[in-house]
Each structure stands twice: as C-alpha cells, then as structure tokens.
Design an enzyme around this catalytic site. Structure first.
Site, PDB file in Angstrom:
ATOM      1  N   SER A  59      -9.701   1.822   2.749  1.00  0.00           N
ATOM      2  CA  SER A  59      -8.876   2.783   1.671  1.00  0.00           C
ATOM      3  C   SER A  59      -7.720   1.846   1.211  1.00  0.00           C
ATOM      4  CB  SER A  59      -7.911   3.751   2.518  1.00  0.00           C
ATOM      5  OG  SER A  59      -7.148   3.164   3.561  1.00  0.00           O
TER       6      SER A  59
ATOM      7  N   LYS B 159       0.792  -1.387  -0.001  1.00  0.00           N
ATOM      8  CA  LYS B 159       0.074   0.030  -0.037  1.00  0.00           C
ATOM      9  C   LYS B 159       0.731   1.215  -0.080  1.00  0.00           C
ATOM     10  CE  LYS B 159      -4.054   1.886   2.433  1.00  0.00           C
ATOM     11  NZ  LYS B 159      -4.771   2.012   3.627  1.00  0.00           N
TER      12      LYS B 159
ATOM     13  N   SER C  13     -10.095  -0.167   7.041  1.00  0.00           N
ATOM     14  CA  SER C  13      -9.224  -0.140   5.467  1.00  0.00           C
ATOM     15  C   SER C  13      -8.803  -1.608   4.946  1.00  0.00           C
ATOM     16  CB  SER C  13      -8.400   0.890   5.503  1.00  0.00           C
ATOM     17  OG  SER C  13      -9.180   2.081   5.407  1.00  0.00           O
TER      18      SER C  13
HETATM   19  N1  GLN Z   1     -13.257   4.241   5.898  1.00  0.00           N
HETATM   20  C1  GLN Z   1     -12.808   4.706   7.124  1.00  0.00           C
HETATM   21  C2  GLN Z   1     -12.123   6.369   7.182  1.00  0.00           C
HETATM   22  O1  GLN Z   1     -12.345   6.592   5.983  1.00  0.00           O
HETATM   23  C3  GLN Z   1     -11.650   3.816   7.360  1.00  0.00           C
HETATM   24  C4  GLN Z   1     -10.348   4.321   7.009  1.00  0.00           C
HETATM   25  C5  GLN Z   1      -9.056   3.251   7.300  1.00  0.00           C
HETATM   26  O2  GLN Z   1      -9.333   2.423   7.999  1.00  0.00           O
HETATM   27  N2  GLN Z   1      -7.985   3.864   6.750  1.00  0.00           N
HETATM   28  O3  GLN Z   1     -11.539   6.770   7.803  1.00  0.00           O
END
Ligand code: GLN
Length: 445
Positions: free
Chosen positions: A127, A52, A151
């Site tokens: 994400s 990532k 995410s």
């Molecule tokens: N969707 C969540 C957010 O927007 C989780 C993001 C994440 O775990 N990095 O914060």
C-alpha cells in the site's frame, strides 16, 4: 529540487495527495538560520521527505486515502515524524496509498491512482505505493511507509528502490493510523541501503507512547555497513523459489551468485508453513482492522453523513459513504471471524498458524544469519488488471506476509530488471538484527 521534480512529474505519477510548500519553505528557512548560527545539525539535515498519508502530521491533512478522513487535520505528529523533524528533515507532503493501507497496488486509494515511474501503465505496488513512486521519481529524498503484510517491501521492489520493514516494535507506531496493530510497522523507503540505515537510525527506539514499542537498545546501523560479508550464512527457502515469474527467479539466482562471490555461503532451507501464511494473515489482519476501524463513526473523526435520523442511522450512513469497497470487505470478513460462534474455528486457528510460521523462522535462524529470496513473485502488473480479483491481489504478498507474521525485519533491495521492470531481493533477518540485513544489502548493492 524536490518541488521542481514534483511540478514536472507528479501530474503523471500522482504520488502526492497533499503538498505543503509553504510549510517546507518555512522549515528550510529555519534550517538556513541554523547554518548561519553554527548550531549543531541533525542527522538528516535539510533532506526533503514525503510521508505516507496514514502517519499523522500536525496541521497537515492526513486522509489515509479515504473519503472518511478527507477533512482530517491532526493536532499532533506521529513519533516517527517528530523524530525526523528532530533530525532536521523538511516535510514536503503526504503520499498516496491504498485506503487505510489495505491493498497492494494503490488502486484502492479513494482519490487517485499512483503510477509506476518505470512504466506509467503499471502499478507502483502498495500500500505504500506513493512512498515508493516518489523516491523512484526523485520527488523526495526519502519517504516513510508502513508495512503490515508487505506494504513497504513490495512497492519498493516494483519501483526499484530500497524498502525496510523493521522488527515489530523497533519503530514506534504512535500516530500511525492502525490497520492491524500486531503487524503494523513504520519504515524507510530510500534510494540506497546507506540512506535506509540513516533513516532507521533516526526513527528507531523505545517510545512510552506506544506500549508495543520495544525497549531494546538501538544499534549503530551506520557502522554495520562494512562491506564485508565473508562467511555470512544465507538460507534460501525452497518455497520462495516456487511459482515465480521465470525472469524474477533468474534475477534472484544471479543475486545469490553475487553474494557467493562476496564470500557468503547459501543453502536451500525450508519454511514448511509458508502455504498457510496468506490465509492466516488475511484473517488476522481483517479481524484487527474490523476492531481498529470501529472508531470511525462519523462523530469522533472525519466526515459525518448529513440528514441521518437516529444515532445508529448516523453511524450506518457515515460508514457506508466513508469507506471504500476493499475496506468494507475486510471489516465484514473480520467481524465475521471474530463473532462468538466462529472465533475458535477462524481467529484462534489463524493465531496457531502464526505461531507455527514464527517457529519455521526460529529454526532456520538457528543455523543461518539471514534468509534471502525474492520480495514478490512478479514485477509490477498492469493498472486495472487485478482490481476485480482480490484473491490474485492477495497472493502477491505470499513472500512478504510470513515475515510480517513472524515479526522479524526484512529489506527489499533492487536486484536487476525483468522486461524493463525492477526486481527486488528480500533479505530477512533475526528479530532486532537490522544491522546484519543492512550489512548484507549494502555489500550486495
Ligand atoms: N497487500 C497487503 C494487504 O492488502 C499488505 C498491506 C500492508 O502491508 N499494509 O493487506
């Protein structure tokens, strides 16, 4: 093989932001030498991996999918990346994500929109959407993602692969570009549970470079995969069966029958503060983000705005042009919540909610070995359908966020299809008990 798949598919899937074919071939050649000279082989010998793009990689561009870092080439590796290299993996490239890991669909990437390999008009989740899509499409053997509020698990669920968020502190965060430091964890995205155990084995452990990494012994995760879950006690939170798409619920109930068939027993339990988790999370995560992202000033990192007058102008101009709309939204929210007159009303209150949520989990884990439910309330949604509706987007995380706030580990494993799209089963464990999660998921799979 991975590069062939990438060449064939990535113009459509768009999982990779950066490819490093030359670097990968050089490492592969070194590994070939190892074979010839009969040197000991690492645990993950020769596996092609994608990382990532919020994990720093020495000499390999790391952008966090942000314009701000579009020219950033780090001079060191994240600890998790170093550990993979020590296990003899081959890094093939960096994967798309929502900008600074803020989002749940990859649509907040400022470079490209990754697509779901099962249906190209759907999002891959986020994400770590690039990480999940790449594994689902065979464009990497496995990948690393990061999970702050879901995410790793949510994209794994949407893309029909396995995603594991370890206990907070289990894997070093050194070299992970911080979003919300009290929640961020690095973890594997893999094709199956056994692979997840292998990768966790390689990356887990104490790291003096991360003061929040835990000095807790790393178990033998592979020996946990016994296939035996006879007598396992499973709690199923009633709050996690509410508000689901009907076809998702059907898959989860079927999975519970399978677990029962394997000798586990399940009962309905309650995590009463679930409904406050999303609000508390977005407040805490945004507060931490507003502080963490203050380092991006156009001087120390990334792209500097041209023609700024004073130093303040330079900060202002660099941040205005460097950050995308969702990142700005969260910085504003977080800065507001942390400002002196509002601290008690918002940040402090959210911290108290976090404690209550953690207690909910502690209580259930007094009687049960794991908690099981869906990973997300729906399957992957249409690209573009939620971009202009941040609140709906935030609610997709309702089943993953409480786990993050409690700091406990959880894994998403595929449990069938609803209308042709994969559904994920979330298995949640006690702190530092990844072994029981892996054992359960492996027996189920
Ligand atoms: N969707 C969540 C957010 O927007 C989780 C993001 C994440 O775990 N990095 O914060």
């Amino acid at each position: 093989e991975a590069f062939t798949a990438i060449e064939k598919k990535d113009s459509q899937i768009q999982a990779y932001l950066t490819l490093d074919e030359a670097g990968a071939r050089a490492v592969a050649a070194r590994l070939d030498d190892k074979l010839l000279t009969n040197e000991p082989k690492g645990l993950l010998f020769g596996l092609p991996v994608g990382i990532k793009d919020n994990l720093v990689t020495e000499g390999l561009r790391t952008t966090c999918a942000s314009q701000f870092l579009s020219n950033y080439d780090p001079i060191y590796d994240a600890t998790a990346v170093t550990k993979l290299k020590q296990a003899d993996t081959v890094t093939i490239g960096k994967l798309n994500m929502d900008e600074f890991a803020m989002g749940g669909s990859n649509e907040n990437s400022s470079f490209q929109k990754t697509r779901n390999p099962w249906n190209l008009s759907r999002v891959p989740g986020g994400s770590s959407g690039g990480s999940a899509a790449a594994v689902a499409a065979g464009e990497a053997y496995f990948t690393l993602g990061s999970d702050t509020g879901g995410s790793i698990r949510q994209p794994a669920s949407y893309c029909g692969v396995v995603g594991l968020k370890p206990t907070y502190g289990r894997v070093s965060r050194y070299g992970l570009v911080a979003f919300a430091s009290s929640l961020d964890q690095i973890g594997p995205v893999t094709k199956n549970v056994e692979d997840a155990a292998y990768v966790l084995q390689a990356i887990a452990g104490y790291d003096p470079k991360d003061s929040t990494s835990a000095n807790v012994e790393v178990s033998d995760y592979l020996s946990a995969l016994t296939g035996d879950i006879q007598g396992l006690r499973i709690g199923v939170p009633k709050q996690y069966l509410e508000g689901l798409e009907a076809s998702v619920k059907a898959c989860v109930l079927e999975a519970l029958r399978v677990l029962e068939g394997l000798g586990a027993v399940w009962e309905e339990v309650s995590l009463p503060h679930t409904e406050y988790a999303v609000a508390a999370y977005y407040l805490l995560a945004s507060s931490e983000a507003s502080s963490n992202l203050s380092r991006f000033d156009g001087v120390r990192y990334g792209v500097r705005a041209d023609h700024a007058g004073s130093l303040l102008d330079l900060y202002h101009a660099s941040r205005s042009q460097g950050f995308g709309p969702e990142v700005k939204r969260r910085i504003m929210l977080g800065t507001y919540a942390l400002s002196s007159g509002y601290y008690d009303a918002y940040y402090l209150k959210a911290q108290k909610v976090r404690t209550l949520i953690k207690r909910d989990f502690d209580e259930v884990f007094e009687k049960y070995d794991v908690i099981v439910g869906p990973t997300a309330p729906t399957t992957a949604f249409e690209l573009g359908s939620q971009v202009n509706d941040p609140l709906t987007m935030y609610m997709n995380d309702i089943l993953t966020i409480p786990v993050s706030l409690a700091g406990v580990p959880a894994l998403s494993v595929p449990c069938g299809f609803a209308d042709g799209l994969p559904v994920g089963l979330q298995i949640i464990g006690k702190a530092f008990d990844e072994s029981t999660i892996l054992r359960t998921a492996h027996a189920y799979e």
